[in-house]
Motif scaffolding. Structure first.
Motif, mmCIF file in Angstrom:
data_model
loop_
_atom_site.group_PDB
_atom_site.id
_atom_site.type_symbol
_atom_site.label_atom_id
_atom_site.label_comp_id
_atom_site.label_asym_id
_atom_site.label_seq_id
_atom_site.Cartn_x
_atom_site.Cartn_y
_atom_site.Cartn_z
ATOM 1 N N GLU B 7 -89.265 -27.823 -65.066
ATOM 2 C CA GLU B 7 -89.780 -28.953 -64.566
ATOM 3 C C GLU B 7 -89.083 -28.849 -63.903
ATOM 4 O OE1 GLU B 7 -92.526 -30.894 -64.625
ATOM 5 O OE2 GLU B 7 -93.913 -30.411 -66.710
ATOM 6 N N ILE B 8 -89.519 -29.376 -61.911
ATOM 7 C CA ILE B 8 -88.655 -30.093 -61.274
ATOM 8 C C ILE B 8 -89.691 -31.346 -60.602
ATOM 9 C CG2 ILE B 8 -88.074 -29.239 -58.418
ATOM 10 C CD1 ILE B 8 -88.395 -26.722 -59.420
ATOM 11 N N ILE B 9 -88.820 -32.276 -60.294
ATOM 12 C CA ILE B 9 -89.435 -33.363 -60.216
ATOM 13 C C ILE B 9 -88.320 -33.288 -58.986
ATOM 14 C CG2 ILE B 9 -89.270 -35.536 -60.276
ATOM 15 C CD1 ILE B 9 -87.954 -35.908 -63.021
ATOM 16 N N ASP B 11 -89.474 -35.279 -56.555
ATOM 17 C CA ASP B 11 -88.815 -36.541 -55.257
ATOM 18 C C ASP B 11 -87.157 -36.684 -55.725
ATOM 19 O OD1 ASP B 11 -91.902 -36.811 -54.616
ATOM 20 O OD2 ASP B 11 -92.111 -38.330 -56.389
ATOM 21 N N PHE B 12 -86.786 -36.243 -56.320
ATOM 22 C CA PHE B 12 -85.907 -36.337 -56.987
ATOM 23 C C PHE B 12 -84.608 -35.109 -56.245
ATOM 24 C CE2 PHE B 12 -85.028 -39.234 -60.226
ATOM 25 C CZ PHE B 12 -86.602 -40.215 -60.540
ATOM 26 N N HIS B 65 -79.369 -23.053 -69.412
ATOM 27 C CA HIS B 65 -79.599 -24.499 -69.066
ATOM 28 C C HIS B 65 -78.433 -24.763 -68.404
ATOM 29 C CE1 HIS B 65 -82.242 -26.570 -71.594
ATOM 30 N NE2 HIS B 65 -82.059 -25.444 -73.080
ATOM 31 N N ASP B 68 -79.885 -27.365 -65.040
ATOM 32 C CA ASP B 68 -80.807 -28.050 -65.347
ATOM 33 C C ASP B 68 -78.886 -29.388 -66.454
ATOM 34 O OD1 ASP B 68 -80.358 -27.593 -68.516
ATOM 35 O OD2 ASP B 68 -82.149 -28.634 -68.985
ATOM 36 N N LEU B 74 -80.211 -34.743 -61.367
ATOM 37 C CA LEU B 74 -81.083 -35.125 -62.640
ATOM 38 C C LEU B 74 -82.565 -34.475 -62.409
ATOM 39 C CD1 LEU B 74 -80.491 -38.721 -63.542
ATOM 40 C CD2 LEU B 74 -79.178 -36.356 -64.518
ATOM 41 N N ILE B 76 -83.356 -30.882 -62.376
ATOM 42 C CA ILE B 76 -84.320 -29.410 -62.603
ATOM 43 C C ILE B 76 -84.574 -29.859 -63.788
ATOM 44 C CG2 ILE B 76 -82.220 -28.880 -62.370
ATOM 45 C CD1 ILE B 76 -84.676 -26.010 -61.453
ATOM 46 N N HIS B 77 -85.332 -29.428 -65.253
ATOM 47 C CA HIS B 77 -85.512 -29.013 -66.332
ATOM 48 C C HIS B 77 -86.004 -27.925 -66.938
ATOM 49 C CE1 HIS B 77 -84.090 -33.765 -66.377
ATOM 50 N NE2 HIS B 77 -84.847 -33.652 -65.160
ATOM 51 N N ILE B 79 -87.448 -26.772 -70.397
ATOM 52 C CA ILE B 79 -87.898 -27.409 -71.611
ATOM 53 C C ILE B 79 -87.948 -25.921 -73.127
ATOM 54 C CG2 ILE B 79 -89.906 -28.410 -72.490
ATOM 55 C CD1 ILE B 79 -89.321 -29.877 -69.713
#
Ligand SMILES: Cc1ncc(C[n+]2csc(CCOP(=O)(O)OP(=O)(O)O)c2C)c(N)n1
Ligand code: SF4
Ligand code: SF4
Ligand SMILES: [Mg+2]
Lengths: 286, 82
Positions: B7-9, B11-12, B65, B68, B74, B76-77, B79
């Motif tokens: 998951e990539i946020i 906006d961050f 990992h 991330d 903060l 890229i995550h 999962i």
């Protein structure tokens, strides 16, 4: 996606349970190593809470002034953004007043070893149970890239275009001589080691000190032939030598082109300051 | 086999490229050992005006990992998928 939705998405990530979403994205530059330190710290504290070893309502994160000093604003714990050089002094006060708290002090090289040097050394000497994390980015970043006590000899800064002419502090040796019972150093290239060290420090009793060698791509890296954030992380990765034990303290000063010693330099035990005082004064510890 | 979702946020993300460079599989792609990378820089720009990272082939992710944990923002995550 709106910024609000992005923040919500962050809070839905379990490992980010202690990130203060409303203060994010943070104000640090792209690729700043302080972000990696924040990231691994949040993960470490979350993992400890998951494992039932830590209650995050007992966490206190204190920081001084500087880019590194901004960390306290990005964590969803009790926190204090204190004056320049004084995070350790505030942490000492918090710990003495409320010994049941898990107290962290974050600061930069200048924060903890220039203006705040005396506080840092005295806390180490007393072996008070606080956890001090120093972000060594080789310069005073927040005031525009000024050289500092950890700037390596010959390094180029905005203020020393022909190279810095002073020697730098050997930080681990300095802390060991001051009596710190735990002294470690890692770099931002060692993300898992950072996380493990944060976890270890949280559970340890006594003064714990961690130096994190970090990249400031904008105000230090660029002037020293590191074209982008990664080239500096890559340099840390390639130049690091993992060691263990105080016999390596002598060679622990950082110079360009020489190996960066990382690992645990000191791990010993000594009577803890808060406990000693509370016992001597006959105060029952809460 | 365990599957991983990335998951990539957006906006961050500040496009610092640390995740792309630290990813072992993406590094294998650079030397021609695998046919697709896990991550690469996209042509798009995010809310903050920085270039964004994007996921190319999540099936190659080993769940190490590194990305991330190393991301300073903060953003890229990795999962675990059931
Ligand atoms: C008493 C006082 N003196 C000087 C300053 C100016 N000042 C702001 S941040 C800073 C140093 C920050 O350097 P460092 O601790 O290395 O953090 P970095 O920005 O490099 O992360 C200084 C000298 C101040 N804010 N307060
Ligand atoms: S100036 Fe340097 S230390 Fe400060 S936020 Fe930017 S990269 Fe990080
Ligand atoms: S996801 Fe994080 S590490 Fe990757 S480019 Fe964006 S900010 Fe940098
Ligand atoms: Mg600094």
């Amino acid at each position: 996606m709106s910024l609000e939705e992005s923040r919500k998405k962050l809070t839905q990530m379990p490992e980010m349970s202690l990130a203060r979403a409303e203060a994010l994205p943070h104000s640090l530059c792209p690729g700043c190593g302080i972000g990696t330190i924040l990231n691994t710290f949040l993960r470490a504290m979350h993992e400890l809470e998951e494992e039932g070893k830590l209650d995050s309502s007992k966490l206190v994160v204190i920081s001084g002034i500087g880019c590194s000093g901004r960390i306290s604003g990005f964590v969803k714990t009790d926190s204090m953004h204190t004056t320049h050089g004084r995070p350790v002094a505030f942490a000492t006060g918090v710990k003495l007043a409320r010994p049941e708290l898990n107290v962290w002090a974050f600061g930069g090289d200048a924060d903890l070893f220039q203006i705040g040097l005396n506080h840092t050394l005295q806390a180490a000497r007393r072996n008070i149970d606080i956890k001090v994390v120093m972000v060594n980015n080789f310069n005073i970043a927040m005031t525009g890239g000024v050289p500092t006590v950890t700037t390596p000899p010959k390094a180029i800064t905005k203020y020393t275009p022909r190279g810095w002419f002073e020697r730098s502090f050997n930080i681990p040796k300095l802390m060991a001589s001051a009596g710190a019972t735990y002294v470690a150093r890692w770099t931002t290239a060692h993300v898992f080691q950072l996380k493990q060290t944060f976890k270890k420090m949280a559970l340890r009793k006594g003064f714990s000190f961690l130096e994190v060698v970090s990249q400031c791509p904008v105000l230090f890296g660029r002037y020293n032939k590191f074209r982008d954030p990664w080239s500096m992380v890559d340099y840390f990765m390639k130049m690091s030598r993992v060691v263990k034990g105080p016999q390596y303290l002598e060679e622990a000063a950082i110079e360009f082109g020489k190996p960066i010693l990382v690992g645990e330099f000191v791990e010993t035990e000594a009577p803890e300051y808060t406990e000693t005082i509370y016992e001597a004064e006959g105060v029952v510890r809460k | 086999m365990v599957k991983w979702r990335i998951e990539i946020i957006e906006d961050f993300c500040k496009g610092c490229e640390i995740c792309v460079n630290i990813c072992p599989i993406t590094n294998l792609y650079k030397v021609g050992k695998v046919d697709k990378p896990v991550l690469r820089m996209s042509e798009r720009f995010g809310y903050q005006g920085y270039p964004l990272v994007e996921v190319v082939d999540p099936t190659k992710c080993t769940g190490c990992h590194l990305c991330d944990h190393a991301c300073p923002d903060l953003a890229i995550h990795v999962i675990k998928e059931e």
